[in-house]
Design an enzyme around this catalytic site. Structure first.
Site, PDB file in Angstrom:
ATOM      1  CG  ASP A  33      11.414 -35.514 -29.092  1.00 58.35           C
ATOM      2  OD1 ASP A  33      12.248 -34.400 -29.471  1.00 58.35           O
ATOM      3  OD2 ASP A  33      10.319 -35.194 -28.562  1.00 58.35           O
ATOM      4  CE  LYS A  35       9.358 -31.108 -30.450  1.00 63.20           C
ATOM      5  NZ  LYS A  35      10.483 -32.076 -30.288  1.00 63.20           N
TER       6      LYS A  35
END
Length: 80
Positions: free
Chosen positions: A75, A79
């Site tokens: 990742d 987020k």
């Protein structure tokens, strides 16, 4: 997700050891709790950034002990 791939691999291949490195501490804690609950002896998760820790981690291992390295869907950013 959340260590599932390595969890499944460790169950399927009990004679191999697996190490996951994750940059999000809560995920490491959750994954290690699942490992403990399942009483798996061949899987452990570490908290760290493998981008900066890989060379040091590999250098800390005995010679010829590492057989395979895989990267599972890194990742690139957190987020919101």
């Amino acid at each position: 997700a959340r260590g599932g791939f390595l969890f499944d691999m460790s169950v399927r291949h009990p004679s191999c050891n697996f190490l996951g490195v994750e940059i999000r501490k809560p995920l490491v804690d959750q994954a290690n709790a699942r490992v403990k609950l399942a009483n798996l002896q061949n899987l452990h998760f570490l908290f760290g950034n493998i981008n900066v820790s890989f060379d040091r981690l590999v250098a800390s291992l005995p010679p010829a002990v590492l057989h395979t390295v895989t990267v599972q869907f890194p990742d690139p950013w957190f987020k919101k």
